[in-house]
Enzyme design. Structure first.
Site, PDB file in Angstrom:
ATOM      1  N   HIS A   1     173.048 122.822 -37.003  1.00  0.00           N
ATOM      2  CA  HIS A   1     173.058 121.797 -37.899  1.00  0.00           C
ATOM      3  C   HIS A   1     172.128 122.157 -39.271  1.00  0.00           C
ATOM      4  O   HIS A   1     172.152 121.103 -39.784  1.00  0.00           O
ATOM      5  CB  HIS A   1     172.322 120.614 -37.218  1.00  0.00           C
ATOM      6  CG  HIS A   1     173.226 119.907 -36.057  1.00  0.00           C
ATOM      7  ND1 HIS A   1     173.993 118.880 -36.554  1.00  0.00           N
ATOM      8  CD2 HIS A   1     173.359 120.028 -34.952  1.00  0.00           C
ATOM      9  CE1 HIS A   1     174.629 118.370 -35.509  1.00  0.00           C
ATOM     10  NE2 HIS A   1     174.318 119.132 -34.570  1.00  0.00           N
TER      11      HIS A   1
ATOM     12  N   LYS B   1     168.108 107.738 -46.275  1.00  0.00           N
ATOM     13  CA  LYS B   1     168.174 108.966 -45.385  1.00  0.00           C
ATOM     14  C   LYS B   1     166.616 109.461 -45.142  1.00  0.00           C
ATOM     15  O   LYS B   1     165.949 108.846 -45.774  1.00  0.00           O
ATOM     16  CB  LYS B   1     169.045 109.982 -45.992  1.00  0.00           C
ATOM     17  CG  LYS B   1     168.359 109.938 -47.466  1.00  0.00           C
ATOM     18  CD  LYS B   1     169.231 111.116 -48.217  1.00  0.00           C
ATOM     19  CE  LYS B   1     170.836 110.694 -48.785  1.00  0.00           C
ATOM     20  NZ  LYS B   1     171.785 111.159 -48.031  1.00  0.00           N
ATOM     21  N   ARG B   2     166.436 110.261 -44.287  1.00  0.00           N
ATOM     22  CA  ARG B   2     165.173 110.612 -44.049  1.00  0.00           C
ATOM     23  C   ARG B   2     164.507 111.248 -45.467  1.00  0.00           C
ATOM     24  O   ARG B   2     165.167 111.683 -46.469  1.00  0.00           O
ATOM     25  CB  ARG B   2     165.182 111.802 -43.093  1.00  0.00           C
ATOM     26  CG  ARG B   2     165.458 111.490 -41.742  1.00  0.00           C
ATOM     27  CD  ARG B   2     164.268 110.407 -41.303  1.00  0.00           C
ATOM     28  NE  ARG B   2     162.953 110.939 -41.220  1.00  0.00           N
ATOM     29  CZ  ARG B   2     162.185 111.449 -40.205  1.00  0.00           C
ATOM     30  NH1 ARG B   2     162.889 111.436 -39.045  1.00  0.00           N
ATOM     31  NH2 ARG B   2     161.070 111.979 -40.163  1.00  0.00           N
TER      32      ARG B   2
ATOM     33  N   LYS C   1     166.537 116.537 -49.882  1.00  0.00           N
ATOM     34  CA  LYS C   1     167.420 115.521 -50.152  1.00  0.00           C
ATOM     35  C   LYS C   1     167.072 114.867 -51.377  1.00  0.00           C
ATOM     36  O   LYS C   1     167.691 114.095 -52.057  1.00  0.00           O
ATOM     37  CB  LYS C   1     167.123 114.311 -48.901  1.00  0.00           C
ATOM     38  CG  LYS C   1     167.656 114.929 -47.563  1.00  0.00           C
ATOM     39  CD  LYS C   1     167.739 113.687 -46.564  1.00  0.00           C
ATOM     40  CE  LYS C   1     168.017 114.092 -45.183  1.00  0.00           C
ATOM     41  NZ  LYS C   1     169.562 114.116 -45.014  1.00  0.00           N
TER      42      LYS C   1
ATOM     43  N   THR D   1     176.117 112.434 -43.174  1.00  0.00           N
ATOM     44  CA  THR D   1     177.162 111.446 -42.573  1.00  0.00           C
ATOM     45  C   THR D   1     176.916 109.952 -43.342  1.00  0.00           C
ATOM     46  O   THR D   1     177.778 109.257 -43.482  1.00  0.00           O
ATOM     47  CB  THR D   1     177.072 111.267 -41.279  1.00  0.00           C
ATOM     48  OG1 THR D   1     175.591 110.702 -40.816  1.00  0.00           O
ATOM     49  CG2 THR D   1     177.386 112.448 -40.366  1.00  0.00           C
TER      50      THR D   1
ATOM     51  N   LYS E   1     179.707 106.809 -44.361  1.00  0.00           N
ATOM     52  CA  LYS E   1     179.327 105.461 -44.077  1.00  0.00           C
ATOM     53  C   LYS E   1     179.716 104.759 -45.348  1.00  0.00           C
ATOM     54  O   LYS E   1     180.272 103.655 -45.619  1.00  0.00           O
ATOM     55  CB  LYS E   1     178.028 105.125 -43.429  1.00  0.00           C
ATOM     56  CG  LYS E   1     177.946 105.997 -42.054  1.00  0.00           C
ATOM     57  CD  LYS E   1     176.480 105.678 -41.888  1.00  0.00           C
ATOM     58  CE  LYS E   1     175.918 106.814 -40.808  1.00  0.00           C
ATOM     59  NZ  LYS E   1     174.586 106.886 -40.642  1.00  0.00           N
TER      60      LYS E   1
HETATM   61  C1  PLP Z   1     173.750 107.683 -40.717  1.00  0.00           C
HETATM   62  C2  PLP Z   1     172.076 107.782 -40.753  1.00  0.00           C
HETATM   63  C3  PLP Z   1     171.450 108.764 -40.999  1.00  0.00           C
HETATM   64  C4  PLP Z   1     171.835 110.091 -41.895  1.00  0.00           C
HETATM   65  O1  PLP Z   1     171.976 109.893 -43.153  1.00  0.00           O
HETATM   66  P1  PLP Z   1     172.147 111.315 -44.129  1.00  0.00           P
HETATM   67  O2  PLP Z   1     172.435 110.549 -45.366  1.00  0.00           O
HETATM   68  O3  PLP Z   1     173.372 111.960 -43.730  1.00  0.00           O
HETATM   69  O4  PLP Z   1     170.983 111.875 -44.089  1.00  0.00           O
HETATM   70  C5  PLP Z   1     170.014 108.573 -41.101  1.00  0.00           C
HETATM   71  N1  PLP Z   1     169.561 107.497 -40.489  1.00  0.00           N
HETATM   72  C6  PLP Z   1     170.209 106.446 -40.160  1.00  0.00           C
HETATM   73  C7  PLP Z   1     169.626 105.276 -39.472  1.00  0.00           C
HETATM   74  C8  PLP Z   1     171.667 106.585 -40.168  1.00  0.00           C
HETATM   75  O5  PLP Z   1     172.541 105.546 -39.768  1.00  0.00           O
END
Ligand code: PLP
Length: 755
Positions: free
Chosen positions: A312, A492-493, A498, A599, A603
């Protein structure tokens, strides 16, 4: 109205729905879901998948289960007639946040798709008593509190099944809890979660601190305890071994019950190792097979044929490696197996970088995975290519046939049907319901790209979702945002790779431009949601700087109408479901080569946001599908970044010296306005980091980011209809990113389930 359902709900409540409290109805709904889900449990024939993962970020389950059972609308109607509101009842459910971010959320999406595709596939993980910490801002700094989610009617059912697990020479009893996973028009599988009866929540002291050495009481208290000290790192090994040992025993006993004689284990089980946290399942299975009388060579072959590994990340610090003395202490029974595996691996190559136990007595989990599983996959095309070309090039030369790509996906049931019913309804009106199970049908939406009415409808739905987010934020945090502004969201985190700090520098720049009389094309609301790891100082400083800046801007009557910055507290799946449908511009601005897939990007796209992003992770595949006119790409390529690292000649200070915009933005961080609004310690530490390290190359991408974001804002202001057309193309092209497609590929190439 559905009379049968109504009667059932009343029976579960023990009284007319009108007279029941929301809590009583919530419990009745859980029972209903349980009963209906149970009917879809099917016997297993042939190969069954076990997806082992330290994280399952499943989010709330009630609505998702109602949708997957096809009774969401009926239940809402029944409740409405009784004067009850389903969304009030949804609020009562605590979110199980049993994951950190993308990796854990992926595991949850995969379980949904497995059940939906009618494939036999269970999850194996841990029943943490507290999920990822609850975040709040105290004095504009992140503060962490435990997030309990287990209640009396928790959906994870206690079983009588208990397995013995040896930890540091002492025996513990791992109890199995089962959580039902019901697919959309599909089958019901299980998420198997292990726990110790002796774990004691009263061990938690101040905030999220606790005695890390009392294993009997603390083992599953927290998801990922802080690993900045040795006790924390040891605790992770304890947790991992509890999971894999109990998991391996569960797998062997289930297979045996179906007639497996262990020599043919690979005909009964496929095990997917989600990142390196469950890697010890390899030596553990070999050890257990040995106890059953199978010799080492054969056991190695059986385990290799059964297991597969997903990588990952290419961030070196995330590839787990443990000092050997840690393993000697916690899992002495595994060390003889790991030593033999190391010796066997050394007969296949004399390349020291492929060793399992290196010359410094460090054990490399990923290396063990690649040698002793039959498949190693990356999670997006670019990521897999980088694994083959550089990070794992030595392994790729040794085992080219093992490497393959499986681009990540998301479940459309949660990330469209549940979180954005208005958009899902509109899509169904236009192209029928087939897209819910066959995501590729979304392409039929391309017939409507010139239909003004449809484009207007999309704009209206987005507007309503933005108003709903504004209301939610007002109730949650007391902030008022302008729904007529453009909403740009980065959620995101919090991690330097990032690059929330790049967004921060942009916002400073934007503020200063407004102050200089250059108003932007459109008012902007910039929304963040992100948790920083508790021991990650710079990440916390970035959060602080964004909050301080938001105060500076809000207090300035000249800037406030044009710019708002909001940091959403405690970003989790529930928050994501509110934020994503309301987004106009999706910020996916990681340093190229660093985000394995992402991911969140998928979304947002599915919900009609346009992406502002670098050529990184799955952004590359999004760009490929929608075409360059429907996405805002900027910044260095992964090749340029990798070359710059290889040369080692990046000097952020040079960029600061030579670019007045960069200099102005960085200096503002510690200027009088910010120091008045925030804390000098945090702000100056962040400024120093950017000026003297900037490990993730923020500054070289700064100007390109300004230009591209300005372009997106101008396009948004210039023609809502054209923007809406681009959003429609994004939705239409999102089908590829359904986790149903991802799971079908895993099954076709790696698992071969049910055969
Ligand atoms: C989808 C999701 C992530 C992943 O987000 P990335 O932008 O791909 O890092 C992290 N936290 C939550 C709560 C999510 O739903």
């Amino acid at each position: 109205m559905n009379k049968e359902l109504n009667r059932k709900l009343m029976t579960f409540c023990g009284k007319p729905l009108e007279a029941a409290s929301d809590e009583e109805i919530y419990t009745a709904l859980l029972n209903l879901v349980q009963e209906l889900g149970q009917k879809n449990v099917k016997p297993v024939t042939g190969r069954k998948l076990y997806y082992i993962s330290a994280e399952f970020l499943i989010g709330k389950l009630l609505s998702n289960n109602l949708i997957n059972l096809g009774i969401y609308d009926d239940v809402r109607e029944i409740l409405k007639e009784a004067g009850k509101n389903l969304s009030d009842i949804e609020e009562l459910e605590p979110e199980p946040s049993l994951g950190n971010g993308g990796l854990g959320r992926l595991a949850a999406c995969f379980l949904d798709s497995l059940a939906t595709l009618d494939l036999p596939g269970d999850g194996i993980g841990l029943r943490y008593h507290c999920g990822l910490f609850r975040q709040s801002f105290q004095n504009d700094v992140q503060s962490e509190a435990p997030d309990f989610w287990l209640t009396d009617n928790s959906p994870a059912e206690k079983t009588d099944i208990v397995y013995p697990v040896q930890l540091a020479g002492k025996e513990y009893s791992a109890r199995l809890y089962k959580l039902k996973v019901t697919g959309y028009n599909g089958r019901t599988n299980s998420l198997n979660l292990f726990d110790l009866d002796t774990v004691d929540e009263s061990l938690i002291a101040d905030g999220i601190s606790f005695d890390k050495t009392d294993i009997e009481k603390n083992l599953t208290l927290f998801l990922y305890p802080d690993d900045s000290d040795e006790a924390g790192r040891l605790l992770r090994i304890y947790q991992q071994y509890l999971m894999v040992s109990a998991g391996a025993q569960l797998i062997l006993s289930e297979c045996e019950a179906r007639g497996c004689d262990f020599h043919n284990l690979a005909d009964y089980a496929a095990i997917q190792i989600n990142d390196t946290h469950p890697s010890m399942v390899i030596p553990e299975l070999i050890r257990l097979l040995g106890e059953k009388g199978i010799d080492f060579e054969e056991a190695v072959q059986i385990v290799t044929d059964t297991c597969a590994y997903t990588n990952h990340t290419i961030l070196a610090e995330a590839l787990e490696k443990w000092p050997r003395h840690f393993l000697d202490q916690v899992v002495p029974q595994l060390m003889p197996v790991i030593e033999k595996l190391d010796a066997l691996a050394r007969t296949r190559t004399d390349d020291e970088s492929c060793a399992i136990i290196d010359n410094w007595q460090v054990v490399h989990m990923a290396n063990m995975d690649i040698h002793f599983t039959h498949s190693t996959n990356g999670v997006a095309a670019l990521h897999t290519q980088i694994l083959k070309d550089s990070e794992l090039a030595n392994f790729y030369r040794l085992y080219p046939e093992k490497f393959n790509n499986k681009t990540n996906g998301i479940t459309f049931r949660r990330w469209l049907l549940e979180c954005n019913p208005a958009l899902a309804g509109e899509i169904e009106t236009l192209i029928g319901p087939g897209f819910k199970q066959n995501a590729d049908e979304l392409e039929k939406l391309l017939d409507f790209t010139e239909d003004e009415q449809v484009l207007k409808q999309l704009t209206d739905i987005k507007k309503a979702n933005k108003k709903a987010l504004a209301d939610w934020l007002y109730h949650k945090q007391g902030v008022t945002i302008n729904p007529d502004a453009m909403f740009a969201i980065q959620s995101k985190r919090l991690h330097e790779y990032k690059r929330q700090q790049l967004n921060l520098l942009f916002l400073i720049h934007q503020y200063l431009e407004i102050k200089a009389g250059h108003t932007p094309a459109v008012p902007l609301v910039s929304i963040f949601g992100a948790k920083a790891a508790p021991a990650y100082t710079i990440a916390k400083d970035i959060i602080h700087a964004l909050i301080a800046l938001s105060k500076v801007v809000a207090a300035d009557p000249q800037a406030a109408p044009w710019l708002q910055i909001v940091f959403v507290e405690n970003y989790n799946v529930t928050a994501a479901e509110k934020m994503i449908p309301a987004c106009d511009l999706s910020e996916q601005i990681s340093l190229a080569s660093k985000e394995a897939s992402g991911t969140g990007n998928m979304k947002f796209m599915l919900n009609g946001a346009l992406t502002l992003g670098t050529m990184d992770g799955a952004n590359v595949e999004i760009a490929e599908r929608v075409g360059n006119d429907h996405i805002y790409i900027f910044g260095q390529s992964s090749k340029q970044v990798i070359d710059r690292y290889a040369k080692g000649d990046y000097c952020s200070h040079d960029w600061y010296e030579s670019d007045p915009n960069i200099r102005r933005a960085i200096d503002f961080l510690c200027g009088p306005e910010m120091l008045k609004a925030g804390h000098e310690e945090n702000l100056s530490r962040l400024r120093n980091e950017l000026l003297h390290k900037d490990w993730f190359q923020t500054l070289p991408d700064f100007n390109a980011y300004l230009v591209r974001k300005g372009q997106a804002m101008a396009d948004y202001a210039h023609s809502p209809q054209e923007w809406s057309r681009k959003a429609l193309v994004n939705i239409a092209k999102a089908g590829f990113f359904s986790s149903d497609r991802t799971i079908a590929e895993y099954n076709r190439d790696i698992w071969h389930l049910g055969k």
